[in-house]
Design a protein around this motif. Structure first.
Motif, PDB file in Angstrom:
ATOM      1  N   ASN A   2      13.198  66.640 104.667  1.00 45.55           N
ATOM      2  CA  ASN A   2      14.228  66.682 103.630  1.00 45.55           C
ATOM      3  C   ASN A   2      13.852  67.708 102.566  1.00 45.55           C
ATOM      4  OD1 ASN A   2      16.057  66.169 101.559  1.00 45.55           O
ATOM      5  ND2 ASN A   2      16.188  63.997 102.077  1.00 45.55           N
ATOM      6  N   LEU A   5      14.963  66.806  98.963  1.00 47.19           N
ATOM      7  CA  LEU A   5      14.085  65.848  98.301  1.00 47.19           C
ATOM      8  C   LEU A   5      12.900  66.564  97.662  1.00 47.19           C
ATOM      9  CD1 LEU A   5      13.070  62.980  97.644  1.00 47.19           C
ATOM     10  CD2 LEU A   5      12.039  62.915  99.934  1.00 47.19           C
ATOM     11  N   GLU A   8      13.989  68.349  94.567  1.00 50.35           N
ATOM     12  CA  GLU A   8      14.292  67.439  93.464  1.00 50.35           C
ATOM     13  C   GLU A   8      13.022  66.888  92.816  1.00 50.35           C
ATOM     14  OE1 GLU A   8      16.812  64.595  95.360  1.00 50.35           O
ATOM     15  OE2 GLU A   8      18.662  65.718  94.914  1.00 50.35           O
ATOM     16  N   LEU A   9      11.952  66.765  93.601  1.00 47.66           N
ATOM     17  CA  LEU A   9      10.700  66.229  93.072  1.00 47.66           C
ATOM     18  C   LEU A   9       9.865  67.283  92.363  1.00 47.66           C
ATOM     19  CD1 LEU A   9       9.632  63.972  96.086  1.00 47.66           C
ATOM     20  CD2 LEU A   9      10.352  63.189  93.834  1.00 47.66           C
ATOM     21  N   TRP A  42       5.488  66.581 106.964  1.00 42.46           N
ATOM     22  CA  TRP A  42       6.510  65.544 106.863  1.00 42.46           C
ATOM     23  C   TRP A  42       7.544  65.657 107.985  1.00 42.46           C
ATOM     24  CZ3 TRP A  42       8.287  64.882 101.054  1.00 42.46           C
ATOM     25  CH2 TRP A  42       7.175  64.551 100.268  1.00 42.46           C
ATOM     26  N   PRO A  46       9.338  61.586 105.179  1.00 41.54           N
ATOM     27  CA  PRO A  46       8.441  61.568 104.023  1.00 41.54           C
ATOM     28  C   PRO A  46       7.626  60.285 103.975  1.00 41.54           C
ATOM     29  CG  PRO A  46      10.679  61.040 103.345  1.00 41.54           C
ATOM     30  CD  PRO A  46      10.756  61.425 104.797  1.00 41.54           C
ATOM     31  N   PRO A  50       6.797  59.657  98.173  1.00 37.68           N
ATOM     32  CA  PRO A  50       6.708  61.123  98.274  1.00 37.68           C
ATOM     33  C   PRO A  50       6.260  61.789  96.978  1.00 37.68           C
ATOM     34  CG  PRO A  50       9.005  60.394  98.288  1.00 37.68           C
ATOM     35  CD  PRO A  50       8.162  59.175  98.435  1.00 37.68           C
ATOM     36  N   ARG A  51       6.693  61.240  95.836  1.00 36.66           N
ATOM     37  CA  ARG A  51       6.283  61.831  94.558  1.00 36.66           C
ATOM     38  C   ARG A  51       4.779  61.697  94.373  1.00 36.66           C
ATOM     39  NH1 ARG A  51       5.889  59.465  89.367  1.00 36.66           N
ATOM     40  NH2 ARG A  51       6.136  60.941  87.617  1.00 36.66           N
ATOM     41  N   ARG A 187      23.827  71.412  91.489  1.00 38.39           N
ATOM     42  CA  ARG A 187      22.802  70.380  91.650  1.00 38.39           C
ATOM     43  C   ARG A 187      21.944  70.273  90.394  1.00 38.39           C
ATOM     44  NH1 ARG A 187      17.519  69.567  93.049  1.00 38.39           N
ATOM     45  NH2 ARG A 187      17.004  71.787  93.159  1.00 38.39           N
ATOM     46  N   GLN A 191      21.594  67.289  87.465  1.00 34.23           N
ATOM     47  CA  GLN A 191      20.304  66.752  87.043  1.00 34.23           C
ATOM     48  C   GLN A 191      20.178  66.802  85.526  1.00 34.23           C
ATOM     49  OE1 GLN A 191      17.027  68.836  88.872  1.00 34.23           O
ATOM     50  NE2 GLN A 191      15.740  67.019  88.895  1.00 34.23           N
TER      51      GLN A 191
END
Length: 381
Positions: A2, A5, A8-9, A42, A46, A50-51, A187, A191
């Motif tokens: 992903n 993902l 985003e992290l 991954w 994940p 994942p973070r 996106r 956020q």
């Protein structure tokens, strides 16, 4: 795997390293290394956290970078260093990172590049491809930007208006390269809106959604432009329009009008018209009046003149256009359009040709040249 993902992290992980005392440039490098390792490991999905995984790996990458940069004594201390004991801090530094990457000391181009890399999680190669420049050039731009903000304290508040400008610049860059910059800007704006209680940020999001909804009808297969009045409205994305209008209405209800909300209101009125002929031009003029009050922008004054030409007739539009600086880009195109509506075809053809010569983009130049040729053909009978 992903990829979204991971992107985003990215800002949250950079923020953790910076709060642990790692300088911004090194933290950003370490996180990019961790992202590469995540892509490689991954493949089957994940991990449960994942973070936390990315923070642990990024911290180890930081230690590796330290080994290469410090003296033997410092290197030995770095090797022995471990992440602070206990759970990963549940603090989201994304908003601070937005502010840092859009710092006023940066040029627009540098702020855009740094935001896409540090907050967006894109690679230098992806950013370079989107901007149609060599990767080495983009790497230098990002490196200079990181050095520029190196001394900025991470906890200092930033200006949301500056961040919005950077995101709008990204949105307007379009769709070149493997990354859809318009979608990426949406996106990131989502956020930002989730992190702030700010009506104008939601206005920007609404504006992006409403403009993006028209994307499928904006360009022909041969790459030529389709003017708004000629677009096939059945191809507009109604789900994006519905969302954009809802976001806008919620923002306007806060009674904190800003320029992006006013622009979104104009876009919403265009989206609301089933046919171009049914556009509520008087209300659009009213919104342009509000926008001009907020910005005093010559571009707004130009667009307002065209709207007046639709609402009150082309003669009124030309009268309003007379107050616009003759050297403003696209003024000749607006004058050509209004002259054509008055029936003054000779002046319209001349002005379309003039506008084509000064057009900013190749599709725009082709479109304006075609309009000039079309009218000349009509004049020849």
């Amino acid at each position: 795997m992903n990829e979204l993902l991971l992107r985003e992290l990215t800002p949250a992980v950079i923020g953790v390293l910076v709060r642990r005392g790692v300088d911004f440039a090194t933290a950003e490098d370490a996180v990019q290394e961790a992202l590469v390792q995540a892509v490689l490991t991954w493949a089957d999905g994940p991990p449960d956290d994942p973070r936390g995984w990315l923070i642990t790996v990024a911290w180890r990458k930081f230690l590796d970078l330290r080994r290469a940069e410090v003296s033997r004594r410092d290197r030995e201390q770095a090797v022995d260093a471990e992440p602070p004991a206990g759970p990963v801090e549940d603090v989201d530094d994304t908003l601070r990172l937005f502010f840092l990457c859009a710092h006023p000391s940066l040029t627009r181009a540098s702020a855009v590049a740094l935001t896409l890399r540090a907050v967006g999680g894109l690679t230098t190669r992806q950013i370079a491809a989107a901007w149609l420049v060599p990767e080495a050039t983009m790497a230098q731009r990002i490196s200079r930007a990181r050095r520029r903000v190196e001394g900025v304290r991470f906890e200092q508040p930033g200006e949301a208006s500056t961040v919005r400008r950077v995101l709008y610049l990204i949105f307007n860059e379009g769709y070149t390269g493997e990354v859809d910059l318009a979608a990426e800007a949406i996106r990131l704006t989502r956020q930002l809106a989730s992190l702030t209680d700010d009506a104008e940020t939601r206005g920007l999001l609404a504006l992006m959604l409403l403009h993006h909804a028209r994307r499928p009808a904006r360009i022909r297969q041969d790459g030529s432009l389709v003017p708004l009045a000629d677009q096939d409205r059945s191809r507009w994305d109604t789900s994006l329009i519905t969302e954009g209008v809802a976001v806008l209405q919620a923002a306007l209800a806060r009674d904190r009008l800003g320029e992006f909300q006013a622009q979104a209101a104009i876009a919403a009125l265009h989206a609301d018209a089933p046919r171009a002929e049914e556009t509520d031009w008087p209300q659009i003029v009213d919104w342009y009046d509000e926008l001009l009050r907020l910005t005093r922008s010559p571009v707004v004054r130009l667009n307002r003149a065209v709207a007046i030409g639709e609402a009150d007739g082309p003669a009124a539009g030309l009268a309003a256009l007379a107050a616009v600086d003759a050297g403003l880009p696209r003024r000749a195109a607006a004058a050509a359009y209004l002259h054509e509506k008055t029936g003054d075809l000779a002046n319209a053809a001349r002005l379309y040709a003039e506008a084509a010569r000064s057009a900013v983009t190749l599709p725009e130049r082709h479109h304006l040249a075609e309009q000039a040729a079309r009218i000349r053909q009509t004049l020849r009978g």
